[in-house]
Write a protein that holds these residues in place. Sequence first.
Motif, PDB file in Angstrom:
ATOM      1  N   UNK A  80    -105.143 -19.206 -74.890  1.00 49.88           N
ATOM      2  CA  UNK A  80    -104.391 -19.029 -75.954  1.00 49.88           C
ATOM      3  C   UNK A  80    -103.220 -18.168 -75.581  1.00 49.88           C
ATOM      4  N   UNK A  81    -102.115 -18.287 -76.258  1.00 50.20           N
ATOM      5  CA  UNK A  81    -100.988 -17.308 -76.118  1.00 50.20           C
ATOM      6  C   UNK A  81    -100.878 -16.541 -76.975  1.00 50.20           C
ATOM      7  N   UNK A  82    -100.662 -15.235 -76.644  1.00 50.47           N
ATOM      8  CA  UNK A  82    -100.416 -14.077 -77.850  1.00 50.47           C
ATOM      9  C   UNK A  82     -99.116 -13.707 -77.597  1.00 50.47           C
ATOM     10  N   UNK A  83     -98.633 -12.281 -77.956  1.00 51.48           N
ATOM     11  CA  UNK A  83     -97.465 -11.962 -77.794  1.00 51.48           C
ATOM     12  C   UNK A  83     -97.285 -11.387 -76.492  1.00 51.48           C
ATOM     13  N   UNK A  84     -96.025 -11.083 -76.218  1.00 50.43           N
ATOM     14  CA  UNK A  84     -95.742 -10.029 -74.963  1.00 50.43           C
ATOM     15  C   UNK A  84     -96.664 -10.647 -73.693  1.00 50.43           C
ATOM     16  N   UNK A  85     -96.425 -12.048 -73.444  1.00 47.29           N
ATOM     17  CA  UNK A  85     -96.892 -12.503 -72.199  1.00 47.29           C
ATOM     18  C   UNK A  85     -98.428 -12.456 -72.199  1.00 47.29           C
ATOM     19  N   UNK A  86     -99.136 -12.107 -73.095  1.00 44.79           N
ATOM     20  CA  UNK A  86    -100.627 -12.302 -73.274  1.00 44.79           C
ATOM     21  C   UNK A  86    -101.099 -13.516 -73.159  1.00 44.79           C
ATOM     22  N   UNK A  87    -102.313 -13.872 -72.657  1.00 45.28           N
ATOM     23  CA  UNK A  87    -102.935 -15.025 -72.623  1.00 45.28           C
ATOM     24  C   UNK A  87    -104.229 -14.379 -72.561  1.00 45.28           C
ATOM     25  N   UNK A  88    -105.142 -15.352 -73.766  1.00 45.36           N
ATOM     26  CA  UNK A  88    -106.436 -14.878 -73.646  1.00 45.36           C
ATOM     27  C   UNK A  88    -107.467 -16.104 -74.126  1.00 45.36           C
ATOM     28  N   UNK A  89    -108.816 -15.768 -73.581  1.00 48.80           N
ATOM     29  CA  UNK A  89    -109.784 -16.881 -74.148  1.00 48.80           C
ATOM     30  C   UNK A  89    -110.367 -16.476 -75.379  1.00 48.80           C
ATOM     31  N   UNK A  90    -110.534 -17.126 -76.159  1.00 48.10           N
ATOM     32  CA  UNK A  90    -111.057 -16.775 -77.736  1.00 48.10           C
ATOM     33  C   UNK A  90    -112.536 -16.450 -77.703  1.00 48.10           C
ATOM     34  N   UNK A  91    -113.333 -16.983 -76.853  1.00 37.21           N
ATOM     35  CA  UNK A  91    -114.752 -16.955 -76.701  1.00 37.21           C
ATOM     36  C   UNK A  91    -115.756 -16.590 -75.490  1.00 37.21           C
ATOM     37  N   UNK A  92    -114.714 -16.716 -74.525  1.00 39.15           N
ATOM     38  CA  UNK A  92    -115.580 -16.747 -73.103  1.00 39.15           C
ATOM     39  C   UNK A  92    -115.305 -15.066 -72.457  1.00 39.15           C
ATOM     40  N   UNK A  93    -116.397 -14.661 -71.917  1.00 34.72           N
ATOM     41  CA  UNK A  93    -116.378 -13.505 -71.075  1.00 34.72           C
ATOM     42  C   UNK A  93    -116.725 -14.080 -69.672  1.00 34.72           C
ATOM     43  N   UNK A  94    -116.202 -13.533 -68.673  1.00 34.41           N
ATOM     44  CA  UNK A  94    -116.651 -13.851 -67.278  1.00 34.41           C
ATOM     45  C   UNK A  94    -118.194 -13.184 -66.961  1.00 34.41           C
ATOM     46  N   UNK A  95    -118.871 -14.301 -65.983  1.00 35.30           N
ATOM     47  CA  UNK A  95    -120.022 -13.692 -65.603  1.00 35.30           C
ATOM     48  C   UNK A  95    -120.150 -13.067 -64.335  1.00 35.30           C
ATOM     49  N   UNK A  96    -120.953 -12.262 -64.003  1.00 34.63           N
ATOM     50  CA  UNK A  96    -121.237 -11.550 -62.920  1.00 34.63           C
ATOM     51  C   UNK A  96    -121.610 -12.759 -61.852  1.00 34.63           C
ATOM     52  N   UNK A  97    -121.209 -12.251 -60.588  1.00 40.93           N
ATOM     53  CA  UNK A  97    -121.372 -13.241 -59.092  1.00 40.93           C
ATOM     54  C   UNK A  97    -120.768 -14.600 -59.571  1.00 40.93           C
TER      55      UNK A  97
END
Lengths: 305, 788
Positions: A80-97
């Motif tokens: 999703x798009x936020x201000x100032x060129x920021x794009x983020x996922x609303x729920x997902x954190x990356x996993x190890x490996x």
Amino acid sequence: MKKLFILILLPVLIGCETVVEIDVPRNRPSLVINSTLNPDSLIHINLSESRYILDNYDFRYVENASVSVYEDGVLLDTLSHGAEGNYFSSSIKPKRNKDYQILASASGFVDASAEVLIPKDSITVLSVSIDSVVQNNGFGGYITYQRINVEMQDNASINNFYSVSLLGEYYYYQYNYDTNPPTLVDSTFVSTLEYFNVDDPYFEDYNSGGTELIFNDELFNGKTYTLRILNSYYEGDDGFPYSSNPTYTLLLRNTSESYYLYKNTVSLQSWTSDNPFAQPVQVYTNVTNGYGILSAYNTTFYKVN
Amino acid sequence: MKQTGLLSILLLSTFFYSLTSRAQKHTVSGYIKDKNTGEVLIGANIYTKPDLVGTTSNTFGFYSLTLPEDSVQIVFSFVGYVPVTSTIFLDRDLEMNIGLSSSIELDEIVVTAEEDIQQQSQMSSITVPVKQIQKLPALMGEVDVLKVLQLLPGVQSGSEGSSGLYVRGGGPDQNLILLDGVPVYNASHLFGFFSVFNADAINNVELIKGGFPARYGGRLSSVIDISMKEGNTKEFKGTATIGLIASKITLEGPIKNENTSFLVSARRTYIDLLARPIIKAANDGEVTAGYYFYDLNAKLNHKFSNKDRLFFSGFLGEDKAYSKDKSSYSDPYGDYHYAYDDEFGLKWGNMIGAIRWNHLFTPKLFSNVTATYSRYKFKVFEESNSSTTGPSGTTTDNYAIAYNSGINDWAAKIDFDFIPSPNHYIRFGVNGIQHHFNPGVLSYRSAELDTVAGSFEKDAFEFASYIEDDFKVIDALKLNAGLHFSGFNVDGKTYYSFQPRVSLRYLIRNGIALKASYAQMAQYIHLLTNSGIGLPTDLWVPSTNKIEPQFSTQYAIGAAKTLNKTYEVSIEGYYKEMKNLIEYKDGASFTSVNKDWQDKVEVGNGRSYGVELFAQKKLGKLTGWVGYTLSWTDRQFDNINFGKRFPYRYDRRHDISITSVYKLSDHVELAGAWVFGTGNAVSLPNETYMGTDESLNNYYYSYQPAIDYYDGRNGFRMKNYHRLDFSISWTKQKKNGIRRLTLGVYNVYNHKNPFFMELSYDYQTQKNKFVQYSLMPIIPSISYRFDF
């Protein structure tokens, strides 16, 4: 070194400066992806565009892009798009490996992509100990010199890249000196990354003395290594301490190679930028058809006191 | 098999037969000297008339000419001297030591040299007379041998003011600079603005850029063979010069008799002495700072007999920069007293010494044994102490940091000149050098820490042997063929290299000589430099297990001709490849001592090719030369510039030098030099973008550096370099000597030549721009010289 260069210029009777026209070709701006992923935070990237060297408007963010995230080659999310060129996922954190690929496309730009593997391990800390020496500071107050010994175990099977920071937390005191004796009027909670040195000549002068130490395991691959962090703090004049005794937290990170290469080349580029005779350093990028960096780390927090 | 063996013996015996005599032959040998000073003349010509059979004198002024028994007319000549002709009947070996008189009126006496450029098999070589060097305009009036060599085609100067030499695309480390046969490792004073060679102490300078004879080895790109004067054997003489930045004095003369003579020459700058009171006065005596350099040349030689001569030569030079800072303070109540002092120093210098023994075994076999020592040392240090004295006692704090590096050499060699007949000049010899490298050690001491870090010291042994023959095959064809074999032992590993060398000259019609040469060279030592401008911080390091020796192969072809016995014109084309060059990795530098230097370098290759034109007028009222070089030089490193070839920093497409000296009258001389060079290659960014620093984890604040992107290394050019220098000298004979006053102007039309470039922001136009910084504006100079 500064003195050396002053001496070189000593024989110069009159220095002279001329503006010159150099024909530098102007390319179409490229996408710049900047992102550092870690398993404790939601996936987040920043998107901006590169700028012609002789222009000097503020960097422009890219707001109308479509950014997709792939996990091990499978589409995971569209950010999703936020201000100032920021794009983020609303729920997902990356996993190890796991391997993450980011694909950014925006009209007017060539699609850019980057890929990173989230490190598998955390840093294995075997022990942490502190040696302290308290010295009179000559003003009736004291300086505490601390050496924080972090004994860590390196994993022999992979090339590890590490980052170490030291977070200090304390109250900062303000006094009213009009009264006799001065009275405490305010205290502010401060949480800051400390500047520290490392008691090991292995660490380059430009790498030590900052707030973050970045290194790899080439000296101690598969072995235990004791990192000795040197820190000091003033307690203020007799009876009127500047601050409360700080508490320290070590931020120990296992990072991706891209993190290591990027941070090192950024500091090398700025380190050599003062020296007009040194060859400039190209900053590492792992972005295809664009610039910037996609890196990753795992953090282990370690309370010191 | 048997037939091949027989054939070989036959060929060998034919060869030796041609070396030895058919008819009864005798040898004329001896030394050629300046009649007035007794100084030897190197490269003088000795030839018979009318058949022009001849030879030249070697570095010690020795010659040997073997001729059939007969009445013979021999001419002894040297440029700038009145030739001597002697008719003798040769019925036995004869010793003839000849003194030639310097001709004052060069233009009136046609002095010719028969062994001129079209006669020599050697190519890519230029000898510049020291007298010519002393006449050309010099920066701040300081005559500089290396700066004059920079005016020759194929030789470039690097940065403004620097005395570094970049010969045919090679680096400054690839020049074998020999002072009386001893390698000099850092030939610069004042960060390269002046060279260490004091022209008053020098007899001869020869530069070889290619077609290297087999007797030279150990460097890839050039040989600069500098011979110190031996000292006047006739009478006591002296020269004193007072200049803008330095003064020097040279004394020479015989000791007891003509068989022993000495020379001592000393020079020192005095900016520091003049500036010290000013600096002191300006800051209430708390700070002193200064800079100076000095050098000292000394030579002693003794002739035991006509067969044995012994020479001692020594050189000592040092540069030193220093600052001292002292302060103290007491608080108003007198409770506390603070004291602080700080000392900073930077020094570097060379020390060399040589003992040489000439021995004549037979009139045809000359030998020279040499033992030498050469040392280069660099040190930078800073030390500070502070103390606080209060009611509870005194606390002190101090720290010291020092960085040392250097190289030490002990060497021995023996060289033979065997001259069996006018058609052969055979040289052979062996040498060995014990190197001790100290490539940078940092020591640091403070209240918290006492540590020493850096690269490990290393010993290495370098050895070489060679044989070469300068061989006249037929009158039109002359050949110099040889083999140089060398090796280097380091870390238990030995590198070897066989280097064939050949150069030939073929005379065609109209006296035009065609020349060609092929030379392989090996270099076992490397210079680590991260400034690219030749600073004393540059480190000499050996080849090691990881870093292999440098190699080069060079091909050259050319043509040469002497016109009207006054003009020498030559054109040469060359192609050179260099392997195993080293360069610091991006951002690595000498002060980062965490790693051994071997981990801080990249290894790559280089290439250079071009054409050089040279026209010189050696005689007459107007003398001088014009040189033009068209060349291309690049480098290729797997880990630099993404493996793609990139232009060398001193890749110079066009390079022009014009020098001239004009003798207006017996007392007044004008000299000028104009140089032009394509701008140096430079890396400039073409784009910039936003960086990220998330080390702070976005908890507190985020800092976004701007990152510059470079499309390629050295992809841009600085502006062209050009400059005119001019000087005028008045010479006057005084009662007790000759005085010479010289006024000079450097960069006469004040051209703003590029030194370095930077990106900066223009507040007026609110745009970014590239700014060029220049170093040397127009600089006048004056110097006064007195010969007594």
